[in-house]
Design a protein around this motif. Structure first.
Motif, PDB file in Angstrom:
ATOM      1  N   GLN A  68       0.997  -1.161  -0.019  1.00 58.97           N
ATOM      2  CA  GLN A  68       0.026  -0.145  -0.101  1.00 58.97           C
ATOM      3  C   GLN A  68       0.762   1.115  -0.067  1.00 58.97           C
ATOM      4  O   GLN A  68       0.659   2.145  -0.993  1.00 58.97           O
ATOM      5  N   GLN A  69       1.767   1.294   1.123  1.00 56.86           N
ATOM      6  CA  GLN A  69       2.470   2.445   1.147  1.00 56.86           C
ATOM      7  C   GLN A  69       3.436   2.773  -0.110  1.00 56.86           C
ATOM      8  O   GLN A  69       3.617   4.045  -0.628  1.00 56.86           O
ATOM      9  N   SER A  70       4.058   1.717  -0.678  1.00 59.48           N
ATOM     10  CA  SER A  70       4.938   2.130  -1.864  1.00 59.48           C
ATOM     11  C   SER A  70       4.050   2.282  -3.058  1.00 59.48           C
ATOM     12  O   SER A  70       4.858   2.679  -3.995  1.00 59.48           O
ATOM     13  N   GLY A  71       2.723   2.205  -3.177  1.00 59.44           N
ATOM     14  CA  GLY A  71       2.186   2.499  -4.515  1.00 59.44           C
ATOM     15  C   GLY A  71       2.180   1.071  -5.217  1.00 59.44           C
ATOM     16  O   GLY A  71       1.466   1.338  -6.361  1.00 59.44           O
ATOM     17  N   LEU A  72       2.537   0.059  -5.005  1.00 53.89           N
ATOM     18  CA  LEU A  72       2.587  -1.331  -5.577  1.00 53.89           C
ATOM     19  C   LEU A  72       1.199  -1.466  -6.289  1.00 53.89           C
ATOM     20  O   LEU A  72       1.045  -1.945  -7.376  1.00 53.89           O
ATOM     21  N   PHE A  73       0.274  -1.644  -5.183  1.00 55.44           N
ATOM     22  CA  PHE A  73      -1.213  -1.789  -5.753  1.00 55.44           C
ATOM     23  C   PHE A  73      -1.788  -0.944  -6.744  1.00 55.44           C
ATOM     24  O   PHE A  73      -2.288  -1.507  -7.554  1.00 55.44           O
ATOM     25  N   ARG A  74      -1.280   0.109  -6.577  1.00 59.12           N
ATOM     26  CA  ARG A  74      -2.322   1.536  -7.209  1.00 59.12           C
ATOM     27  C   ARG A  74      -1.505   1.296  -8.727  1.00 59.12           C
ATOM     28  O   ARG A  74      -2.009   1.581  -9.722  1.00 59.12           O
ATOM     29  N   ARG A  75      -0.244   0.867  -8.697  1.00 58.11           N
ATOM     30  CA  ARG A  75       0.568   0.830 -10.185  1.00 58.11           C
ATOM     31  C   ARG A  75       0.014  -0.486 -10.827  1.00 58.11           C
ATOM     32  O   ARG A  75       0.171  -0.527 -11.862  1.00 58.11           O
ATOM     33  N   ALA A  76      -0.449  -1.348  -9.787  1.00 64.40           N
ATOM     34  CA  ALA A  76      -1.129  -2.729 -10.647  1.00 64.40           C
ATOM     35  C   ALA A  76      -2.382  -2.418 -10.733  1.00 64.40           C
ATOM     36  O   ALA A  76      -3.184  -3.261 -11.254  1.00 64.40           O
ATOM     37  N   GLY A  77      -3.113  -1.085 -10.752  1.00 62.90           N
ATOM     38  CA  GLY A  77      -4.588  -0.892 -11.042  1.00 62.90           C
ATOM     39  C   GLY A  77      -5.273  -1.447  -9.892  1.00 62.90           C
ATOM     40  O   GLY A  77      -6.527  -1.643 -10.150  1.00 62.90           O
ATOM     41  N   LEU A  78      -4.969  -1.437  -8.690  1.00 64.11           N
ATOM     42  CA  LEU A  78      -5.814  -1.856  -7.675  1.00 64.11           C
ATOM     43  C   LEU A  78      -5.954  -0.723  -6.638  1.00 64.11           C
ATOM     44  O   LEU A  78      -5.110  -0.184  -6.107  1.00 64.11           O
ATOM     45  N   ASP A  79      -7.109  -0.818  -5.909  1.00 58.76           N
ATOM     46  CA  ASP A  79      -7.329   0.412  -5.111  1.00 58.76           C
ATOM     47  C   ASP A  79      -7.994  -0.542  -3.700  1.00 58.76           C
ATOM     48  O   ASP A  79      -9.192  -1.286  -3.821  1.00 58.76           O
ATOM     49  N   VAL A  80      -6.945  -0.760  -2.921  1.00 63.04           N
ATOM     50  CA  VAL A  80      -7.084  -1.897  -1.828  1.00 63.04           C
ATOM     51  C   VAL A  80      -7.258  -1.125  -0.660  1.00 63.04           C
ATOM     52  O   VAL A  80      -6.446  -0.117   0.077  1.00 63.04           O
ATOM     53  N   SER A  81      -8.071  -1.580   0.252  1.00 64.64           N
ATOM     54  CA  SER A  81      -8.256  -1.146   1.615  1.00 64.64           C
ATOM     55  C   SER A  81      -8.152  -2.281   2.524  1.00 64.64           C
ATOM     56  O   SER A  81      -8.631  -3.491   2.122  1.00 64.64           O
ATOM     57  N   ILE A  82      -7.934  -2.042   3.801  1.00 65.91           N
ATOM     58  CA  ILE A  82      -7.913  -3.087   4.724  1.00 65.91           C
ATOM     59  C   ILE A  82      -8.541  -2.816   6.027  1.00 65.91           C
ATOM     60  O   ILE A  82      -8.452  -1.622   6.312  1.00 65.91           O
ATOM     61  N   VAL A  83      -9.291  -3.800   6.948  1.00 65.04           N
ATOM     62  CA  VAL A  83      -9.837  -3.699   7.788  1.00 65.04           C
ATOM     63  C   VAL A  83      -9.336  -4.797   8.898  1.00 65.04           C
ATOM     64  O   VAL A  83      -9.065  -6.093   8.546  1.00 65.04           O
ATOM     65  N   GLN A  84      -8.986  -4.245  10.255  1.00 65.39           N
ATOM     66  CA  GLN A  84      -8.499  -5.206  11.131  1.00 65.39           C
ATOM     67  C   GLN A  84      -9.698  -6.146  11.566  1.00 65.39           C
ATOM     68  O   GLN A  84     -10.974  -5.977  11.993  1.00 65.39           O
ATOM     69  N   ALA A  85      -9.398  -7.402  11.884  1.00 69.91           N
ATOM     70  CA  ALA A  85     -10.204  -8.403  12.538  1.00 69.91           C
ATOM     71  C   ALA A  85      -9.523  -9.047  13.630  1.00 69.91           C
ATOM     72  O   ALA A  85      -8.448  -8.872  13.980  1.00 69.91           O
TER      73      ALA A  85
END
Length: 318
Positions: A47-64
């Motif tokens: 997330q921090q490095s932008g790897l997901f966004r560069r792969a065309g993904l908008d990723v969010s995470i919730v703690q469980a």
């Protein structure tokens, strides 16, 4: 499942100093959930490095709160992908729950254990051989700590059925030991390092060794039909996770602020604690020991091939 903090890519990036590059392309959203442990670090780095966004993904995470809760949430469709414990994956599979592993996560390595069986420093117990008839904690009856402690006892010549297991959150184990409500407790980081740093406790063994010297404890999972309908997004997620894992496994200092922000642990403590290793590929040989142990201790009726847990589209070793 109790909802935790929603940590978006922007929130994670706030703990770093690098400016974020703007992305204008349409991104595919993915809803992810995980227990706030060290094995989520590769994800946070992605997330921090932008790897997901560069792969065309908008990723969010919730703690469980647990792997079992995550498995239920993924199957219900509340989340697309979850970091699921091995026992939850195994038991869900035999019950016919439609989820598969798409990327590896936490590995247990005997040469660098992040899980130990602790007792009080002044305890008379020297090894698992001394625990017959004693009270030992586990996170949950029938989970990996319960199975591994039983396996370790049996391999060391005592009847594991004589051990009196009680369920305790790992964070509560040190206090329970000091109050002498339990005789021993199996815990992992970050609780493990926090406990050892006090000087009040010592280790009497590595129970996970009784399952195997190397095996997978958790993996990123999704529903099989989600893979079918979103093959490209799942492929991109798995590819990003491998890249991020290669970095996170060898850059502990650089990723410490991310883990501290997600877990609420003091950054100085994260820097000092033993960090975990995550797998690069889903290898059936890393999964089979847990399945066989689950069958031996009657968590499931019989063993089955580990390949059944892995998505047919998962990344293969190169």
């Amino acid at each position: 499942m109790r909802r935790g903090r929603l940590l978006t890519a922007a929130a994670v990036a706030a703990v770093t100093f690098a400016p974020r590059r703007a992305f204008t392309q349409a991104l595919t959203p993915l809803r992810v959930t995980a227990v706030p442990n060290d094995d989520v670090t590769p994800f946070l780095y992605a997330q921090q490095s932008g790897l997901f966004r560069r792969a065309g993904l908008d990723v969010s995470i919730v703690q469980a709160t647990s792997g079992a809760a995550i498995a239920a949430a993924v199957v219900s469709g509340s989340y697309d992908i979850g970091l699921i414990s091995m026992m939850a994956s195994i038991t869900g599979h035999v019950r016919g729950l439609p989820f598969v592993m798409i990327a590896p996560s936490l590995m247990y390595l005997s040469s660098d254990p992040a899980q130990l069986l602790l007792v009080l420093k002044d305890s008379p117990f020297k090894s698992v051989r001394d625990l017959a008839g004693k009270i030992v904690s586990c996170s949950s009856i029938r989970d990996v700590s319960w199975i591994s402690t039983r396996a370790s006892a049996d391999q060391n010549g005592i009847d594991s059925e004589s051990i009196k297991f009680v369920e305790l959150p790992m964070a509560a184990v040190p206090a329970a030991l000091e109050q002498r409500r339990i005789d021993a407790g199996s815990i992992v980081n970050p609780t493990l390092d926090e406990a050892l740093a006090t000087g009040h406790f010592r280790s009497i063994g590595q129970p996970f060794d009784a399952v195997a010297k190397r095996w997978m404890i958790a993996a990123w999972c999704t529903k099989s039909d989600f893979v079918t309908k979103n093959r490209d997004a799942v492929d991109r997620f798995a590819t990003v996770m491998r890249t991020a894992t290669l970095y996170a496994n060898t850059h502990h200092a650089e990723t410490a602020p991310l883990l501290a922000a997600f877990t609420g642990i003091e950054p100085a403590h994260v820097l000092a604690m033993k960090r975990v290793t995550c797998g690069e590929y889903l290898d059936p040989r890393d999964i089979q020991p847990a399945i066989d142990a689950a069958a031996k201790y009657k968590i499931i009726d019989k063993s089955f091939p580990a390949q059944e847990l892995i998505s047919p589209y998962a990344l293969k070793p190169r």
